[in-house]
Scaffold this motif. Structure first.
Motif, PDB file in Angstrom:
ATOM      1  N   SER A   1      -6.313   3.227  -6.991  1.00  0.00           N
ATOM      2  CA  SER A   1      -5.416   2.617  -7.773  1.00  0.00           C
ATOM      3  C   SER A   1      -4.949   1.390  -7.180  1.00  0.00           C
ATOM      4  N   ALA A   2      -4.206   0.345  -8.142  1.00  0.00           N
ATOM      5  CA  ALA A   2      -3.852  -0.891  -7.562  1.00  0.00           C
ATOM      6  C   ALA A   2      -2.939  -1.535  -8.536  1.00  0.00           C
ATOM      7  N   LEU A   3      -1.974  -1.939  -7.782  1.00  0.00           N
ATOM      8  CA  LEU A   3      -0.680  -2.628  -8.394  1.00  0.00           C
ATOM      9  C   LEU A   3      -1.001  -3.917  -9.019  1.00  0.00           C
ATOM     10  N   VAL A   4      -0.711  -3.863 -10.226  1.00  0.00           N
ATOM     11  CA  VAL A   4      -0.762  -5.301 -11.035  1.00  0.00           C
ATOM     12  C   VAL A   4       0.302  -5.624 -11.660  1.00  0.00           C
ATOM     13  N   GLY A   5       0.290  -6.761 -12.396  1.00  0.00           N
ATOM     14  CA  GLY A   5       1.845  -7.263 -13.060  1.00  0.00           C
ATOM     15  C   GLY A   5       1.979  -6.637 -14.389  1.00  0.00           C
TER      16      GLY A   5
ATOM     17  N   THR B   1       5.607  -4.675 -12.950  1.00  0.00           N
ATOM     18  CA  THR B   1       5.018  -3.574 -12.528  1.00  0.00           C
ATOM     19  C   THR B   1       4.082  -2.728 -13.092  1.00  0.00           C
ATOM     20  N   ALA B   2       2.863  -2.637 -12.794  1.00  0.00           N
ATOM     21  CA  ALA B   2       1.927  -1.413 -13.535  1.00  0.00           C
ATOM     22  C   ALA B   2       1.011  -1.051 -12.194  1.00  0.00           C
ATOM     23  N   LEU B   3       0.218  -0.151 -12.914  1.00  0.00           N
ATOM     24  CA  LEU B   3      -0.589   0.659 -11.958  1.00  0.00           C
ATOM     25  C   LEU B   3      -2.044   0.818 -12.664  1.00  0.00           C
ATOM     26  N   LEU B   4      -2.878   0.123 -12.159  1.00  0.00           N
ATOM     27  CA  LEU B   4      -4.490   0.401 -12.583  1.00  0.00           C
ATOM     28  C   LEU B   4      -5.091   1.404 -11.788  1.00  0.00           C
ATOM     29  N   SER B   5      -5.724   2.180 -12.440  1.00  0.00           N
ATOM     30  CA  SER B   5      -6.532   3.083 -11.989  1.00  0.00           C
ATOM     31  C   SER B   5      -7.915   3.068 -12.359  1.00  0.00           C
ATOM     32  N   VAL B   6      -8.741   3.259 -11.172  1.00  0.00           N
ATOM     33  CA  VAL B   6     -10.133   3.037 -11.342  1.00  0.00           C
ATOM     34  C   VAL B   6     -11.118   4.094 -11.063  1.00  0.00           C
ATOM     35  N   GLY B   7     -12.118   4.620 -11.828  1.00  0.00           N
ATOM     36  CA  GLY B   7     -12.879   5.703 -11.479  1.00  0.00           C
ATOM     37  C   GLY B   7     -13.762   5.027 -10.144  1.00  0.00           C
ATOM     38  N   PRO B   8     -14.241   6.145  -9.432  1.00  0.00           N
ATOM     39  CA  PRO B   8     -14.907   6.039  -8.173  1.00  0.00           C
ATOM     40  C   PRO B   8     -16.127   4.928  -8.256  1.00  0.00           C
ATOM     41  N   ARG B   9     -17.088   5.175  -9.385  1.00  0.00           N
ATOM     42  CA  ARG B   9     -18.074   4.517  -9.541  1.00  0.00           C
ATOM     43  C   ARG B   9     -18.088   2.801  -9.902  1.00  0.00           C
ATOM     44  N   TRP B  10     -16.660   2.586 -10.276  1.00  0.00           N
ATOM     45  CA  TRP B  10     -16.432   1.077 -10.894  1.00  0.00           C
ATOM     46  C   TRP B  10     -15.606   0.342  -9.705  1.00  0.00           C
ATOM     47  N   ARG B  11     -15.187   0.933  -8.572  1.00  0.00           N
ATOM     48  CA  ARG B  11     -14.176   0.338  -7.597  1.00  0.00           C
ATOM     49  C   ARG B  11     -14.754  -0.853  -6.894  1.00  0.00           C
ATOM     50  N   GLU B  12     -15.960  -0.818  -6.391  1.00  0.00           N
ATOM     51  CA  GLU B  12     -16.493  -1.846  -5.641  1.00  0.00           C
ATOM     52  C   GLU B  12     -16.872  -3.068  -6.615  1.00  0.00           C
ATOM     53  N   ARG B  13     -16.965  -2.772  -8.069  1.00  0.00           N
ATOM     54  CA  ARG B  13     -17.326  -3.868  -8.921  1.00  0.00           C
ATOM     55  C   ARG B  13     -15.923  -4.428  -9.368  1.00  0.00           C
ATOM     56  N   ILE B  14     -14.916  -3.827  -9.049  1.00  0.00           N
ATOM     57  CA  ILE B  14     -13.560  -4.514  -9.577  1.00  0.00           C
ATOM     58  C   ILE B  14     -13.247  -5.774  -8.698  1.00  0.00           C
TER      59      ILE B  14
ATOM     60  N   ALA C   1       0.800  -1.159   0.082  1.00  0.00           N
ATOM     61  CA  ALA C   1      -0.164   0.092   0.074  1.00  0.00           C
ATOM     62  C   ALA C   1       0.944   1.168   0.083  1.00  0.00           C
ATOM     63  N   HIS C   2       1.888   1.253   0.751  1.00  0.00           N
ATOM     64  CA  HIS C   2       2.781   2.309   0.668  1.00  0.00           C
ATOM     65  C   HIS C   2       3.518   2.526  -0.679  1.00  0.00           C
ATOM     66  N   THR C   3       4.011   1.432  -1.278  1.00  0.00           N
ATOM     67  CA  THR C   3       4.488   1.519  -2.504  1.00  0.00           C
ATOM     68  C   THR C   3       3.592   2.303  -3.660  1.00  0.00           C
ATOM     69  N   ARG C   4       2.218   1.654  -3.308  1.00  0.00           N
ATOM     70  CA  ARG C   4       1.200   1.994  -4.426  1.00  0.00           C
ATOM     71  C   ARG C   4       1.284   3.526  -4.140  1.00  0.00           C
ATOM     72  N   ARG C   5       0.849   3.925  -2.957  1.00  0.00           N
ATOM     73  CA  ARG C   5       0.764   5.553  -2.612  1.00  0.00           C
ATOM     74  C   ARG C   5       1.914   6.311  -3.340  1.00  0.00           C
ATOM     75  N   PHE C   6       3.005   5.848  -3.239  1.00  0.00           N
ATOM     76  CA  PHE C   6       4.160   6.543  -3.759  1.00  0.00           C
ATOM     77  C   PHE C   6       4.165   6.629  -5.493  1.00  0.00           C
ATOM     78  N   LEU C   7       3.853   5.437  -5.981  1.00  0.00           N
ATOM     79  CA  LEU C   7       3.960   5.301  -7.420  1.00  0.00           C
ATOM     80  C   LEU C   7       2.631   6.102  -7.948  1.00  0.00           C
ATOM     81  N   ALA C   8       1.343   6.319  -7.414  1.00  0.00           N
ATOM     82  CA  ALA C   8       0.331   6.865  -7.928  1.00  0.00           C
ATOM     83  C   ALA C   8       0.594   8.167  -7.889  1.00  0.00           C
ATOM     84  N   ALA C   9       1.231   8.648  -6.791  1.00  0.00           N
ATOM     85  CA  ALA C   9       1.431  10.030  -6.842  1.00  0.00           C
ATOM     86  C   ALA C   9       2.472  10.778  -7.974  1.00  0.00           C
TER      87      ALA C   9
END
Length: 392
Positions: free
Chosen positions: A81-85, A227-240, A64-72
């Protein structure tokens, strides 16, 4: 110094493990990991073996800490955002989470990346939906490209538009902000395939406004591969949902996507070291150097093949560090031929290049990176014409 490795600009190639006998002109394909990042990743692997139980217990917070750094760095909301392969995995997660049904369609352009197309086709076969492709001329300006794609959308039926920010086969920068806005007017969700964007171009993911955005950090941002970052809009996050369910499923997005049991998470944890290398070298200096080299390579190799400047495709921005040029008629016009040709070029010309079959023609793709110099392209230009003549 970065992790004990000298990063002076005159000796920058020493920061990589690349074979000095080969001109590596296809950074966009797999990337090349700096030695400092390799060492950081190995230390993380070593740490994991000292006490595996404790190491894996602490991993969710470290991820989570790494994700926050990369997302910034990418201008993306960390909790969205979520880290994915890689981008293909990110696209598969999005497609699986949409809930496609018979009668739905996924729209893509003919500039799309092959593995993303295969992913969409598989999901559509599974659900009864269909994939449709819209052709966008290689020389289309931003307004024409946007209008062409927007006209192809079928509101109520098009459940997802997938568009590249920088296309892999054609090295073309698409006006994704305009395309996303046009799709939003028609209530069509958009997935932006930004595999080549992180590190190459300045980007604010949130400003693009796409429903989904995914980009690799292991190409141009010097992260370890995977290492990749997936960013998802608010209305979709609970469906991911992840492709495989594991022990963070109850934690919701993004943790349930990131946690996949006893995988190797060291590429993600070492990715900030890649950004440290990039910033140490100077982000703007690296970007300008790489883009200028790619443009130079396109010009000098194009001239050697008898191409005029007008025959060299414009990538849509001088900042793009990849360029393509057409190969002679009949060369690499099929997928199989385009797969084989780079192997022969590497063996006979000591150069690693990209070769694409697109729109019925073969194309040579050249990249620029900090370890490249102009003489890499000069040597290719000197030897490539005779090599291609032998193929006929």
């Amino acid at each position: 110094m970065v992790e004990g490795v000298h990063v002076g600009w005159d000796r920058i190639r020493e920061c990589f493990s690349l074979d000095p006998a080969i001109a590596y002109l296809n950074h966009g394909a797999r990337g090349a990991v700096p030695i400092a990042v390799q060492r950081a990743q190995q230390r993380l692997r070593d740490e994991g073996e000292t006490n595996p139980i404790r190491y894996f217990r602490d991993l969710p917070e470290r991820i989570a800490h790494t994700r926050r750094f990369l997302a910034a760095f990418l201008g993306a909301e960390p909790e969205g955002s979520a880290l994915v392969g890689n981008t293909t995995i990110g696209a598969a997660i999005v497609l699986r989470s949409l809930g496609l049904r018979s009668g739905d369609e996924v729209l893509m352009t003919d500039h799309r990346y092959g593995a993303i197309a295969f992913t969409a086709e598989r999901e559509c076969r599974r659900t009864g939906a269909t994939v449709r492709t819209v052709g966008v001329p290689l020389d289309a300006g931003d307004d024409e490209a946007t209008a062409t794609i927007a006209k192809a959308l079928r509101p109520g039926r098009t459940r997802l538009l997938i568009v590249d920010q920088i296309s892999s086969p054609t090295a073309r920068l698409f006006p994704v902000e305009k395309i996303v806005a046009a799709a939003r007017e028609r209530e069509v969700p958009v997935l932006v395939d930004a595999a080549h964007v992180p590190g190459m171009l300045p980007v604010s993911v949130d400003a693009i406004g796409a429903d989904f955005w995914v980009g690799n950090l292991h190409k141009w941002a010097y992260a370890p591969r995977g290492t990749a970052l997936l960013s998802v809009g608010p209305r979709w996050r609970e469906r991911i949902d992840p492709l495989a369910v594991s022990w963070q499923q109850h934690s919701g997005y993004p943790a349930r996507v990131e946690w996949q049991g006893t995988l190797d998470y060291t590429p993600w944890l070492a990715a900030p070291t890649g950004l440290f290398v990039l910033r140490t070298l100077g982000v703007q200096r690296v970007r300008a150097h790489n883009a200028d080299l790619a443009a130079y390579g396109q010009r000098v190799v194009g001239a050697a093949l008898g191409l005029t400047p007008e025959q060299l495709p414009d990538p849509g921005s001088p900042e793009v560090a990849m360029r393509i040029l057409p190969l002679p008629a009949g060369v690499a016009t099929t997928f199989e031929a385009a797969e084989e040709l780079p192997r022969r070029i590497e063996e006979e010309l000591a150069a690693v290049v990209g070769v694409m079959s697109w729109s019925g023609r073969g194309w040579l793709r050249l990249c620029g990176q900090v370890y490249n110099r102009r003489d890499d392209y000069d040597r290719l230009a000197e030897r490539l014409p005779a090599f291609l003549r032998r193929l006929r």
